[in-house]
Design a protein around this motif. Structure first.
Motif, PDB file in Angstrom:
ATOM      1  N   ASP A 260       0.840  -1.199   0.000  1.00 21.84           N
ATOM      2  CA  ASP A 260       0.000   0.000   0.000  1.00 21.84           C
ATOM      3  C   ASP A 260       0.874   1.247   0.000  1.00 21.84           C
ATOM      4  O   ASP A 260       0.581   2.235  -0.669  1.00 21.84           O
TER       5      ASP A 260
ATOM      6  N   VAL B  28       2.280   1.720  -3.617  1.00 15.88           N
ATOM      7  CA  VAL B  28       1.297   2.156  -4.616  1.00 15.88           C
ATOM      8  C   VAL B  28       0.816   3.578  -4.309  1.00 15.88           C
ATOM      9  O   VAL B  28       0.625   4.396  -5.224  1.00 15.88           O
ATOM     10  N   LEU B  29       0.662   3.884  -3.042  1.00 20.23           N
ATOM     11  CA  LEU B  29       0.245   5.240  -2.665  1.00 20.23           C
ATOM     12  C   LEU B  29       1.327   6.260  -3.044  1.00 20.23           C
ATOM     13  O   LEU B  29       1.030   7.317  -3.586  1.00 20.23           O
TER      14      LEU B  29
ATOM     15  N   VAL C 162       1.338   6.556  -7.002  1.00 17.90           N
ATOM     16  CA  VAL C 162       0.147   7.150  -7.641  1.00 17.90           C
ATOM     17  C   VAL C 162      -0.204   8.509  -7.039  1.00 17.90           C
ATOM     18  O   VAL C 162      -0.336   9.492  -7.764  1.00 17.90           O
ATOM     19  N   HIS C 163      -0.333   8.552  -5.729  1.00 17.16           N
ATOM     20  CA  HIS C 163      -0.851   9.777  -5.117  1.00 17.16           C
ATOM     21  C   HIS C 163       0.219  10.794  -4.743  1.00 17.16           C
ATOM     22  O   HIS C 163      -0.078  11.967  -4.645  1.00 17.16           O
TER      23      HIS C 163
ATOM     24  N   ILE D  11      -2.310   5.290 -13.285  1.00 19.16           N
ATOM     25  CA  ILE D  11      -2.518   3.891 -12.872  1.00 19.16           C
ATOM     26  C   ILE D  11      -1.747   2.966 -13.813  1.00 19.16           C
ATOM     27  O   ILE D  11      -1.107   2.002 -13.379  1.00 19.16           O
TER      28      ILE D  11
ATOM     29  N   ALA E  78       1.967   3.144 -12.969  1.00 21.24           N
ATOM     30  CA  ALA E  78       2.243   2.480 -11.689  1.00 21.24           C
ATOM     31  C   ALA E  78       2.125   0.963 -11.835  1.00 21.24           C
ATOM     32  O   ALA E  78       2.943   0.217 -11.280  1.00 21.24           O
TER      33      ALA E  78
ATOM     34  N   THR F  57      -3.927  -2.540  -9.361  1.00 24.67           N
ATOM     35  CA  THR F  57      -3.263  -1.271  -9.024  1.00 24.67           C
ATOM     36  C   THR F  57      -4.286  -0.215  -8.635  1.00 24.67           C
ATOM     37  O   THR F  57      -4.106   0.505  -7.643  1.00 24.67           O
ATOM     38  N   LYS F  58      -5.367  -0.147  -9.425  1.00 21.41           N
ATOM     39  CA  LYS F  58      -6.402   0.864  -9.175  1.00 21.41           C
ATOM     40  C   LYS F  58      -7.058   0.630  -7.809  1.00 21.41           C
ATOM     41  O   LYS F  58      -7.224   1.565  -7.013  1.00 21.41           O
TER      42      LYS F  58
ATOM     43  N   ALA G 206      -4.534   1.266  -4.963  1.00 16.74           N
ATOM     44  CA  ALA G 206      -4.245   2.705  -4.814  1.00 16.74           C
ATOM     45  C   ALA G 206      -5.393   3.399  -4.089  1.00 16.74           C
ATOM     46  O   ALA G 206      -5.172   4.231  -3.199  1.00 16.74           O
ATOM     47  N   HIS G 207      -6.607   3.029  -4.464  1.00 16.50           N
ATOM     48  CA  HIS G 207      -7.783   3.624  -3.841  1.00 16.50           C
ATOM     49  C   HIS G 207      -7.845   3.248  -2.359  1.00 16.50           C
ATOM     50  O   HIS G 207      -8.074   4.094  -1.492  1.00 16.50           O
TER      51      HIS G 207
ATOM     52  N   ARG H 171      -5.186   5.004  -0.296  1.00 15.08           N
ATOM     53  CA  ARG H 171      -5.502   6.414  -0.033  1.00 15.08           C
ATOM     54  C   ARG H 171      -6.538   6.539   1.088  1.00 15.08           C
ATOM     55  O   ARG H 171      -6.435   7.396   1.954  1.00 15.08           O
TER      56      ARG H 171
END
Lengths: 216, 109
Positions: A166, A169-170, A173-174, A180, A183, A194-195, A198-199, A202
């Motif tokens: 996490d 990916v955070l 992406v963020h 996406i 990443a 990944t999507k 990432a969600h 976050r």
């Protein structure tokens, strides 16, 4: 001798070309890889010199300063060991980037497994930083506040509470702002995974922030 | 009081700023040498392992031949020595399984 060198100047300030690099400067990556696989281990030095700034550029973003060199070394050692399996399907740099991200991820996984991450509480200075960052101010002032040491520490506090995957990916992406698709490529994950991750990361980060600053 | 949605968004923005900030990294001039040393060590280990296996290869084939010969000799010995012994024990076992246990068959008691 250890010198502090800005990452953008790395390429220019590092050592002059070695004989290995001079020999292989003209060769493309696949030719060099073939030479390494044929038993010319010194040819790997060309790849090391060609891609060290790429690897450092990734590692510096994801691991603490005291572990950068160790993790960067691990990336190249892994690359050497995995070279027979590298099928030259994509570019070597992309493959190496994935290895670098994976090494960073493993670094945090090991740390979490060994419980080396202290989950200390935020100090009054951090709370003060938060109050200042939230106060109405100009863009310039906001940037100044964001560049403070406290900002790094609060971000570190929050990231340390996330699982390794996490966290990665955070960050990609963020924080870094990769799409996406980008990443997913770097993480060697599917787009959907990944999507979703990432969600979820976050959402988790926001929960952590509420927990950290809930009582302010 | 907790953070509002807008406040969380602002903190996230600050995190992005700090994350994208250019960082200084201590680069040791010995780093590259260490990496190549580690790689040469791996290469040396790999070469040593493969040379060990190369030395072991012909020995395996020689041992295979010896093992086959031994198996053949044991088979011949089993066929030629006391051909009725095994069938005798089997017959006794089926007739009186309780009386013929492993201990009896080994002649310990």
């Amino acid at each position: 001798m250890i010198g502090i060198i800005a990452i953008r100047d790395l390429q220019a300030k590092l050592q002059p070309l070695s004989s290995a690099e001079q020999q292989g400067a003209e060769a493309n990556d696949d030719q060099i890889i073939r030479r390494v696989l044929a038993g010319h281990v010194n040819a790997f030095e060309v790849l090391l010199q060609r891609y060290r700034s790429l690897v450092f550029g990734i590692v510096i973003k994801h691991v603490p300063p005291e572990s950068i060199e160790e993790v960067a070394q691990d990336v190249f050692v892994r690359a050497y060991q995995a070279l027979p399996g590298y099928a030259a399907k994509g570019s070597f740099s992309r493959w190496l980037r994935t290895l670098a991200v994976r090494s960073c991820c493993d670094f945090w996984r090991n740390r979490q497994r060994n419980r080396e991450i202290p989950l200390s509480a935020l100090t009054e200075e951090h709370q003060k930083w938060l109050d200042e960052i939230l106060a109405p101010q100009s863009r310039e002032k906001f940037r100044e506040q964001a560049a403070r040491r406290e900002a790094e520490e609060v971000l570190g506090h929050a990231l340390d509470r996330l699982p390794a995957d996490d966290r990665m990916v955070l960050s990609l992406v963020h924080l870094e702002g990769l799409t996406i698709r980008e990443a997913a490529r770097v993480l060697d994950w599917g787009m959907v995974k990944t999507k979703v991750r990432a969600h979820r990361a976050r959402r988790e980060m926001r929960r952590i922030l509420l927990e950290l600053f809930g009582g302010r | 009081m907790g953070l509002s949605k807008e406040e969380i968004h602002k903190v996230e923005e600050a995190f992005q700023e700090v994350y994208r900030k250019e960082q200084d990294v201590p680069i040791g001039t010995v780093w590259e040498g260490n990496v190549m040393r580690a790689i040469r060590r791996i290469d040396a280990d790999r070469s040593r392992r493969s040379s060990d296996l190369e030395g072991f290869g012909p020995l395996v084939w020689r041992l295979t031949a010896a093992a086959s010969l031994l198996a053949l000799l044991l088979t011949v010995y089993a066929i030629t020595s006391e051909p009725g012994a095994a069938s005798e024990i089997t017959r006794l076992f089926f007739e009186d399984p309780l009386a013929v246990d492993l201990v009896h068959s080994l002649g310990i008691v």
